[in-house]
Design a protein around this motif. Structure first.
Motif, PDB file in Angstrom:
ATOM      1  N   THR A 130       0.831  -1.213   0.000  1.00 26.99           N
ATOM      2  CA  THR A 130       0.000   0.000   0.000  1.00 26.99           C
ATOM      3  C   THR A 130       0.865   1.263   0.000  1.00 26.99           C
ATOM      4  N   LYS A 131       2.026   1.208   0.656  1.00 25.60           N
ATOM      5  CA  LYS A 131       2.962   2.328   0.557  1.00 25.60           C
ATOM      6  C   LYS A 131       3.392   2.537  -0.889  1.00 25.60           C
ATOM      7  N   ARG A 132       3.646   1.432  -1.585  1.00 29.26           N
ATOM      8  CA  ARG A 132       4.091   1.530  -2.972  1.00 29.26           C
ATOM      9  C   ARG A 132       2.949   2.009  -3.878  1.00 29.26           C
ATOM     10  N   GLU A 133       1.723   1.626  -3.563  1.00 37.06           N
ATOM     11  CA  GLU A 133       0.582   2.107  -4.336  1.00 37.06           C
ATOM     12  C   GLU A 133       0.448   3.621  -4.199  1.00 37.06           C
ATOM     13  N   ALA A 134       0.695   4.129  -2.989  1.00 36.27           N
ATOM     14  CA  ALA A 134       0.654   5.579  -2.796  1.00 36.27           C
ATOM     15  C   ALA A 134       1.702   6.263  -3.665  1.00 36.27           C
ATOM     16  N   GLU A 135       2.880   5.680  -3.761  1.00 34.46           N
ATOM     17  CA  GLU A 135       3.915   6.248  -4.624  1.00 34.46           C
ATOM     18  C   GLU A 135       3.456   6.308  -6.077  1.00 34.46           C
ATOM     19  N   ARG A 136       2.783   5.246  -6.527  1.00 30.95           N
ATOM     20  CA  ARG A 136       2.303   5.226  -7.917  1.00 30.95           C
ATOM     21  C   ARG A 136       1.248   6.311  -8.149  1.00 30.95           C
ATOM     22  N   LEU A 137       0.366   6.494  -7.184  1.00 31.12           N
ATOM     23  CA  LEU A 137      -0.662   7.536  -7.313  1.00 31.12           C
ATOM     24  C   LEU A 137      -0.025   8.917  -7.378  1.00 31.12           C
ATOM     25  N   ILE A 138       0.967   9.145  -6.546  1.00 32.41           N
ATOM     26  CA  ILE A 138       1.629  10.450  -6.516  1.00 32.41           C
ATOM     27  C   ILE A 138       2.377  10.705  -7.821  1.00 32.41           C
ATOM     28  N   ALA A 139       3.087   9.698  -8.305  1.00 33.32           N
ATOM     29  CA  ALA A 139       3.860   9.853  -9.547  1.00 33.32           C
ATOM     30  C   ALA A 139       2.956  10.160 -10.733  1.00 33.32           C
ATOM     31  N   ALA A 140       1.739   9.601 -10.730  1.00 30.16           N
ATOM     32  CA  ALA A 140       0.816   9.785 -11.852  1.00 30.16           C
ATOM     33  C   ALA A 140      -0.006  11.063 -11.738  1.00 30.16           C
ATOM     34  N   SER A 141       0.090  11.766 -10.618  1.00 30.94           N
ATOM     35  CA  SER A 141      -0.795  12.910 -10.367  1.00 30.94           C
ATOM     36  C   SER A 141      -0.381  14.164 -11.126  1.00 30.94           C
ATOM     37  N   GLY A 142       0.902  14.293 -11.441  1.00 30.95           N
ATOM     38  CA  GLY A 142       1.375  15.513 -12.081  1.00 30.95           C
ATOM     39  C   GLY A 142       1.609  16.653 -11.112  1.00 30.95           C
ATOM     40  N   ILE A 143       1.378  16.432  -9.837  1.00 24.48           N
ATOM     41  CA  ILE A 143       1.585  17.455  -8.814  1.00 24.48           C
ATOM     42  C   ILE A 143       3.076  17.506  -8.458  1.00 24.48           C
ATOM     43  N   PRO A 144       3.637  18.692  -8.266  1.00 23.58           N
ATOM     44  CA  PRO A 144       5.046  18.762  -7.824  1.00 23.58           C
ATOM     45  C   PRO A 144       5.223  17.971  -6.528  1.00 23.58           C
ATOM     46  N   ARG A 202      12.712  25.562  -2.044  1.00 23.48           N
ATOM     47  CA  ARG A 202      12.805  25.604  -3.511  1.00 23.48           C
ATOM     48  C   ARG A 202      11.550  26.270  -4.085  1.00 23.48           C
ATOM     49  N   ASP A 203      11.744  26.906  -5.215  1.00 18.86           N
ATOM     50  CA  ASP A 203      10.612  27.459  -5.948  1.00 18.86           C
ATOM     51  C   ASP A 203       9.758  26.319  -6.490  1.00 18.86           C
ATOM     52  N   ILE A 204       8.463  26.514  -6.501  1.00 19.35           N
ATOM     53  CA  ILE A 204       7.551  25.453  -6.941  1.00 19.35           C
ATOM     54  C   ILE A 204       7.789  25.068  -8.401  1.00 19.35           C
ATOM     55  N   ASP A 205       8.362  25.983  -9.183  1.00 18.76           N
ATOM     56  CA  ASP A 205       8.625  25.708 -10.599  1.00 18.76           C
ATOM     57  C   ASP A 205      10.012  25.140 -10.851  1.00 18.76           C
ATOM     58  N   ASP A 206      10.755  24.859  -9.802  1.00 20.06           N
ATOM     59  CA  ASP A 206      12.095  24.289  -9.954  1.00 20.06           C
ATOM     60  C   ASP A 206      11.985  22.887 -10.564  1.00 20.06           C
ATOM     61  N   ALA A 207      12.344  22.753 -11.823  1.00 19.21           N
ATOM     62  CA  ALA A 207      12.170  21.491 -12.544  1.00 19.21           C
ATOM     63  C   ALA A 207      13.012  20.368 -11.965  1.00 19.21           C
ATOM     64  N   SER A 208      14.129  20.696 -11.295  1.00 20.65           N
ATOM     65  CA  SER A 208      15.020  19.656 -10.793  1.00 20.65           C
ATOM     66  C   SER A 208      14.410  18.861  -9.644  1.00 20.65           C
ATOM     67  N   VAL A 209      13.399  19.427  -8.982  1.00 23.02           N
ATOM     68  CA  VAL A 209      12.760  18.713  -7.867  1.00 23.02           C
ATOM     69  C   VAL A 209      11.248  18.657  -8.044  1.00 23.02           C
ATOM     70  N   LYS A 210      10.795  18.715  -9.285  1.00 22.28           N
ATOM     71  CA  LYS A 210       9.351  18.687  -9.532  1.00 22.28           C
ATOM     72  C   LYS A 210       8.778  17.295  -9.345  1.00 22.28           C
ATOM     73  N   SER A 211       9.578  16.271  -9.616  1.00 24.41           N
ATOM     74  CA  SER A 211       9.087  14.894  -9.511  1.00 24.41           C
ATOM     75  C   SER A 211      10.278  13.973  -9.244  1.00 24.41           C
ATOM     76  N   VAL A 212      10.635  13.808  -7.944  1.00 26.38           N
ATOM     77  CA  VAL A 212      11.816  13.020  -7.605  1.00 26.38           C
ATOM     78  C   VAL A 212      11.506  12.073  -6.451  1.00 26.38           C
ATOM     79  N   SER A 213      12.281  11.006  -6.381  1.00 26.28           N
ATOM     80  CA  SER A 213      12.224  10.062  -5.271  1.00 26.28           C
ATOM     81  C   SER A 213      13.638   9.848  -4.764  1.00 26.28           C
ATOM     82  N   TRP A 214      13.814   9.993  -3.443  1.00 25.63           N
ATOM     83  CA  TRP A 214      15.144   9.873  -2.861  1.00 25.63           C
ATOM     84  C   TRP A 214      15.157   8.860  -1.730  1.00 25.63           C
ATOM     85  N   ASP A 215      16.208   8.059  -1.699  1.00 26.07           N
ATOM     86  CA  ASP A 215      16.496   7.242  -0.511  1.00 26.07           C
ATOM     87  C   ASP A 215      17.287   8.105   0.461  1.00 26.07           C
TER      88      ASP A 215
END
Length: 439
Positions: A130-144, A202-215
């Protein structure tokens, strides 16, 4: 620094509480929301109690608008399905509503989501899937968004699994060798907050962190044994001889923990916890380090900066003993009432008869006190009513002592000292009452 507003969801938990307090110290305006906050956790007017998981998307949208939120940090999570805990509802359904509310808010909002490390192919528990499903939903949302996957979190506070490892370090007990050899990369909670603060700036329009996953974890590999050993150095127990726990005892403890969770207790050792422990904690923090410039602290640096105080040592030693205390008190009250009512009823009633107790009251008093004893045991067994049961047990014990002093004073000098032993039982119940808090 920009006075940005951050909404922390799950502000009563290990990560959520530290994040809330630390971000405020850094100059951010932080609203901390949790279903329930202790008195000590309501240090600001922006510490808010809300039934957050039951809010629909519209209510969440209003919450975002009322506080003019710029960043949402989602620290909500539950370990295992059970009474009052639904992994799918917390990790997946709620995230879906949160994403909808962010999209409907009309505001530029960044979502920082706390997840778990590891590969999806290794997910075996409802917690992980279910944690991984949440990640999939977030990645597909287009939200920063940024998905943070912290390793084993080392913090000044300790709940659940982090408390259990400290308890193991305080005793000469090891987990089975297979579990001790699992990868277990830690992260200092200060490094998690540093990453969130960096993102919030960061600015909301900063493309470098608009859609990232970090360990998020130390780069150097370490095993479970290495983590526990570092805590042992802090506790001064590193040189003690140790005994390895058999695997069946670990599994049995997990089953007992599952049972305790159905009674409302937050048991750290449950089947999901053991399954995730055996899976290990590993990841690659290089992307996080490269992006933020944060150098993660090693476990030696983290634990070494916080040497064990007497408070730490008492907590670690008593953490596992707490379960034994409550189990023994439940057993004591249930068994004593059961024996008097079903096994040795004649002997119990005979004590009253032998001391010239009114015959018409012998049976009602014997039956009533037996049922009362068993009821106290049941009350203590359930987390929600444990305090009531402990207080009732203390007053019942005092009643027995004073009643015996008046009606049957010779029982005080009875060779086995049954009434004399009631005093330590009262003290133990008082200790249990003081240890009842989890947070």
């Amino acid at each position: 620094m920009s006075r940005r507003t951050i909404l922390v969801l799950g502000a009563s938990g290990l990560i959520g509480r530290f994040v809330t307090d630390d971000l405020r110290a850094r100059g951010f305006r932080v609203a901390g929301v949790a279903r329930r906050l202790s008195v000590a956790q309501t240090m600001s007017a922006l510490d808010i109690e809300l039934p957050i998981l039951s809010l629909d998307a519209a209510a969440l949208t209003r919450l975002l608008g009322e506080h003019a939120v710029d960043v949402v940090v989602n620290c909500l999570g539950v370990l295992q399905d059970g009474p009052g805990s639904d992994t799918n509802a917390v990790h997946s359904d709620f995230v879906a509503r949160l994403l909808q509310s962010i999209g409907d808010s009309g505001r530029a909002i960044r979502l920082v989501h706390i997840s778990i490390p590891g590969n999806a192919s290794e997910d075996r528990t409802a917690f992980a899937t279910t944690k991984r499903e949440a990640e999939r939903l977030i990645a597909a949302s287009g939200i920063p968004h940024t998905i943070l996957r912290p390793g084993f979190v080392v913090a000044p506070s300790a709940y659940g699994g982090s408390a259990m490892l400290r308890a193991l370090a305080a005793f000469p007990i090891d987990l089975p060798s297979a579990e001790m050899a699992t990868p277990f990369q830690p992260v200092a909670i200060e490094d998690i907050v540093a990453a969130i603060a960096w993102l919030a700036a960061r600015d909301i329009d900063d493309a470098s962190v608009k859609s990232v996953s970090w360990d998020l974890m130390q780069a150097e590999p370490i095993t479970m044994a290495g983590v526990i050993e570092q805590f042992r150095h802090a506790f001064g127990t590193a040189g003690w001889p140790r005994v390895a726990m058999p695997s069946f005892m670990l599994d049995l403890g997990a089953k007992i923990g599952d049972l305790a969770s159905y009674l409302g207790w937050m048991a750290p050792m449950r089947t999901t916890a053991i399954a995730e422990l055996r899976r290990g904690v590993r990841g690659d923090p290089s992307a996080w380090i490269a992006a933020t410039g944060i150098k993660p602290k090693t476990l030696a640096e983290t634990v070494g900066r916080h040497p064990a105080t007497i408070q730490d040592k008492w907590f670690a030693r008593l953490f596992l003993v707490k379960a034994l205390i409550f189990a023994s008190l439940v057993t004591f009250w249930l068994v004593s009432g059961f024996i008097a009512l079903f096994v040795s009823y004649r002997a119990a009633a005979g004590i009253l008869i032998a001391h010239n107790f009114p015959s018409a009251l012998v049976d009602p008093v014997t039956i009533g006190t037996s049922l009362m004893d068993m009821s106290i045991g049941v009350l203590i067994a359930f987390r929600r009513t444990a305090a009531i049961g402990l207080i009732a047990g203390i007053f019942a014990s005092l009643g027995y002592m004073f009643g015996a002093a008046i009606l049957t004073p010779d029982l005080w000098i009875e060779p086995l000292g049954a009434l004399v032993k009631t005093g330590p039982a009262i003290v133990l119940m008082f200790v249990a009452l003081l240890m009842l808090d989890n947070r």
